[in-house]
Every structure is written in C-alpha cells, then in structure tokens.
Design an enzyme around this catalytic site. Structure first.
Site, PDB file in Angstrom:
ATOM      1  N   LYS A  16      40.457  46.233  34.937  1.00  0.00           N
ATOM      2  CA  LYS A  16      41.345  46.905  35.882  1.00  0.00           C
ATOM      3  C   LYS A  16      41.539  46.089  37.144  1.00  0.00           C
ATOM      4  CE  LYS A  16      40.099  49.475  39.160  1.00  0.00           C
ATOM      5  NZ  LYS A  16      39.809  50.439  40.250  1.00  0.00           N
ATOM      6  N   ASN A  17      40.445  45.638  37.744  1.00  0.00           N
ATOM      7  CA  ASN A  17      40.539  44.927  39.016  1.00  0.00           C
ATOM      8  C   ASN A  17      41.269  43.604  38.890  1.00  0.00           C
ATOM      9  OD1 ASN A  17      39.208  46.964  40.392  1.00  0.00           O
ATOM     10  ND2 ASN A  17      37.189  46.022  40.154  1.00  0.00           N
TER      11      ASN A  17
ATOM     12  N   CYS B  83      39.433  54.584  47.444  1.00  0.00           N
ATOM     13  CA  CYS B  83      38.181  55.337  47.335  1.00  0.00           C
ATOM     14  C   CYS B  83      37.457  55.404  48.672  1.00  0.00           C
ATOM     15  CB  CYS B  83      37.265  54.687  46.292  1.00  0.00           C
ATOM     16  SG  CYS B  83      37.688  55.079  44.593  1.00  0.00           S
TER      17      CYS B  83
ATOM     18  N   ARG C  61      36.709  48.886  54.423  1.00  0.00           N
ATOM     19  CA  ARG C  61      37.092  47.628  53.789  1.00  0.00           C
ATOM     20  C   ARG C  61      38.241  47.040  54.608  1.00  0.00           C
ATOM     21  NH1 ARG C  61      37.294  49.027  47.400  1.00  0.00           N
ATOM     22  NH2 ARG C  61      38.331  50.921  48.065  1.00  0.00           N
TER      23      ARG C  61
ATOM     24  N   ASP D 176      29.812  47.735  42.009  1.00  0.00           N
ATOM     25  CA  ASP D 176      30.492  48.684  41.131  1.00  0.00           C
ATOM     26  C   ASP D 176      29.589  49.229  40.027  1.00  0.00           C
ATOM     27  OD1 ASP D 176      32.846  48.661  42.512  1.00  0.00           O
ATOM     28  OD2 ASP D 176      33.924  47.353  41.145  1.00  0.00           O
TER      29      ASP D 176
ATOM     30  N   ARG E  72      40.930  56.448  37.121  1.00  0.00           N
ATOM     31  CA  ARG E  72      41.432  55.245  37.775  1.00  0.00           C
ATOM     32  C   ARG E  72      40.834  53.984  37.174  1.00  0.00           C
ATOM     33  NH1 ARG E  72      40.848  55.571  44.122  1.00  0.00           N
ATOM     34  NH2 ARG E  72      41.680  53.482  43.802  1.00  0.00           N
TER      35      ARG E  72
END
Length: 453
Positions: A38-39, A132, A137, A323, A415
C-alpha cells in the site's frame, strides 16, 4: 475497464458500524498470499503526475486508501481505471495545481502530489495533510527540500503553496540534507528532482524498500537515479519522462502481520511472496521469540509453538518498523516472560494498549515504553481499532483469545488490508464481517467487475 470510484466516507459511516466477529483458539494451516505494498502503490500513483504518457501499475491492492489517491488524481484532471489487479493512470489531462482539502485531510499520502505537480506544472497548492491520529508528522523536511530545489514556498491558512520562479522555468538541482530520514519527504523530493535542471544529492535519505520501489518506477520512466535504498541518493534531472509498466513490491507490513497471525495462534503457515531483506528486523525478532522460519526463495513458512518474550525498539528502516509494533505487541501479550517495547517514531502509537488490556493483557505503559507480562490466555471482548495497525493488532489478539472478540474501527483496517478476514478464514480462522455490507474497496471492485462484464 472503468473509472475508480468510491462512496464517500461520510456515507459509509452513516450506516451501521461494521465489525469483525472472531471466535479465537483456532489453529491456522495453509498458505496466505501477500498483496502489493500500500505505502508503495500510493506514491507510485502520484508519479503519474510527472508524465503525459500512461502508466500501468500491476499488483495494486484493492484498498480504500488506493481509491482515495485515485480520487485525488482525478480531481487534478488525471484518469485512473482498474483492470483486475492493475491500475492504468493517465496524466495527460492534468490541468489543476490545487489539491482539494477534503481529500488531503483524509489521506496523508496525497501530500506526495506536491513534488511532481510542482516539477511538471511549475506550481502546486496542497493543504497540510491529515490521516491516522498516531502522532505529529510535520512537513518541514518537504518544504526545506523544495526550497533547496529553487522553489518559493509559503504556508498560509493551512495550505502549502510552492512556485517555480520565472515563467517556463524548471526546478534546479541542489543538495538536500534530511535532519531526520523522512520516507514521505524523500519520496516527494525524488519526484520533484527527476525533472529538475542539473544534479540533486539527497543525504541522510530514507532507506525503506518503498523508496527503492519508487526509484524503480521513475527509472523505468526514464529518470536517472543512483543510490535509492541507501542514505545518499543522486538524481540527474531530465527534461521529460515517459510511460511505463511496473509491478508494485509485496507489502512487507501485511507479510509481517500474516506471519504474526501464525505465531499468535501457534500455527504453521506459508506466507508468500516475502522479500526477506524487507523484513530482516522482524524476522530476527520472530526467531528470537521461538518461531521457526524457512524461506524457499519466494515464500516464508513459519511454525510456532512456545513463544518467548523479546524486547524491541522501533526505528527507521532497516530497524524494526513502527507499523508492526502494535501487531507484534499482541503476540508478546501471549509470550512467556516480560517484554519491553519502545516506540520511537510516533508519540501517539500506544493507543492499542488499553484495548489489549481489555482482553486481559498485562501491560504497563510509561510514556513511549510498554512493559508486557505475557499471560496464558487472552479473553474475547469488544475492542476498538484506533488506527490502521492497532486495528490489525486487535484482529490478531482476537485470533488467540478465548471466546468471541468484536473488532470495530474497520474504516482504519480497510485502509491497509484487503479482505483480511477472507484470507484468515481461508486458513481456518473463525472470523466474519458483521453489518455495513462488504468493505468499501470490495464494493468498488464488485461495481467495476459488473461494469466491465
């Protein structure tokens, strides 16, 4: 082939809140397949802004974040369509340089668009990102890097505006030093630098596999990049990029989650594909905890029986990834002995502790450090996923718990994990989604499938 679309999040949340119901205590057996990362896919999608030619991305997971990025690109004038597990992206019609607030606010990764938009269009206006609620960040590294490439950057009323001074001018190469090796900033500035005039050297760059994957696509598009995946990346700008056909790397975080599903249920599973270099720190901790691992060149077979306590600290790649901190903590809650987990990346990434405690976990939290005394048995309970990886941690805990666990917060889970409940059920887990209909990305795929037929 049909345009990517998704019902609004507000519409979904207005319905009955869905949940996963898990009856724990089942051993798992069989093979689980890992989707594309995904990232990585999110930033590869943003790269389509750099060219007027089509890009085909293969191995793209059907996730709500992917659909959200598709909506962002469409809002700028791009075209995004799905063919099976591939996306076809066409940036020839890009006409807007302003990203909509509601999309950037709901998907932090859409801020990546500022780099390629600026490089190609000479201007970009992107709101400060949301996403999130796991901690601050900031975008200072992005802004500092864009300025080093010659852009004029201002932040007013929550919007970042970047402009290349002089009509028809290009960004110019420069030297960028990251005070912290931000993955997002490294990727954003790589996309800006590939069309800049001259050479750009990025020092103390992020080394994550997703950075190297972006470089792989950009090189396939005609970019000149050396050193991606190391601390120093050198980019020689080119005047234009062309289209490409490119496959997204396997999702190392999903792979780690599935390996942990086997460990927490004391099962034997094969997870494939797994790139061991992408998961080195995680595999080392699994072996230290007592898991037996065997890699056959493509997939990884894991077998677990007795799990021992281990300590871990999250740090940027190649160290242990933040993560997987929450999912790994679920495993450690069932280990023999006391483990110490230190979260060094995000200040709010311990929200899952209270939910694990609800299930009987013995965890003492001091700031960013969790002391976990393993218990013989977790107990099923209603729990809430507070972010993407915390939701996955709740699912893993439910697999091992006695009785029924109800996991809410699936808008986060969807997600980052495509059909996680179906995958786990296929290897013997007793798990099902209740209420709210199929996951949003699954509805999207069903719609596309019927249209294509």
């Amino acid at each position: 082939m049909t345009a990517l679309s998704l019902p609004s999040l507000a519409t979904d949340l207005s319905k009955a809140q869905p949940e996963l119901q898990i009856t724990g205590g089942r051993r798992l057996e069989g093979e689980l397949r890992v989707d594309g990362a995904k990232n990585s896919a999110l930033v590869l999608m943003a790269a389509c802004l750099l060219t007027r030619d089509q890009i085909r991305l293969r191995n793209v997971p059907p996730l709500t974040d992917i659909v959200g990025m598709g909506e962002m690109l469409q809002s700028l004038g791009g075209q995004v369509s799905r063919e099976a597990n591939s996306l076809v992206l066409d940036g020839s019609g890009i006409h807007s340089t302003t990203a909509p607030y509601e999309l950037v606010n709901s998907l932090r990764a859409s801020f990546f668009c500022i780099g390629p938009l600026l490089a190609r269009m000479g201007m970009a206006k992107v709101p400060l990102p949301g996403g999130c609620k796991i901690g601050t960040r900031p975008v200072e590294e992005h802004v500092k890097g864009l300025k080093a490439l010659g852009a004029q950057v201002t932040i007013e009323h929550g919007v970042v505006t970047a402009v290349v001074p002089g009509r028809g001018q290009r960004l110019r190469g420069g030297r960028i030093y990251f005070d912290c090796p931000s993955v997002g900033a490294t990727e954003t500035l790589m996309m800006a630098a590939v069309l800049a005039e001259g050479e750009t050297v990025m020092a103390n760059a992020a080394q994550e596999p997703e950075v190297a994957d972006l470089a792989g696509l950009l090189i396939a598009m005609g970019a000149r990049i050396r050193g991606a995946g190391t601390q120093t990346i050198t980019i020689t700008g080119v005047e234009r990029l062309h289209g490409a056909d490119y496959a997204v790397i396997p999702d190392r975080i999903e792979a780690g989650t599935l390996l942990l599903a086997a460990a927490i249920t004391r099962s034997r599973l094969r997870v494939t594909p797994v790139i061991t270099d992408h998961l080195g720190a995680v595999l080392t901790k699994l072996e230290a905890a007592g898991c037996r691992l065997e890699h056959d060149g493509v997939g990884m077979t894991i077998e677990a029986s007795d799990i021992q306590a281990v300590d871990l600290r999250t740090q940027p790649f190649p160290a242990f990834p933040t993560d997987l901190q929450a999912p790994f903590m679920s495993l450690l809650a069932t280990a023999r002995g006391t483990s110490v987990v230190t979260e060094n990346i995000f200040e709010n990434r311990m929200q899952h502790v209270a939910e694990l405690q609800r299930m009987g976990a013995a965890i003492r939290l001091q700031s960013n450090i969790a002391f976990i005394e393993g218990v013989a048995q977790l107990s099923g309970a209603p729990v809430q996923g507070t972010d993407l990886r915390a939701s996955a941690a709740m699912v893993l805990a439910g697999l091992a718990a006695e009785g029924v666990t109800s996991v809410r917060g699936l808008e986060y889970l969807d997600r980052g994990y495509a059909g996680l409940e179906h995958k786990l059920a296929s290897v013997g887990a007793c798990i099902q989604r209740i209420g709210g209909g199929p996951a949003p990305a699954e509805r999207d795929l069903l719609t596309q499938g019927s249209s294509a037929a």
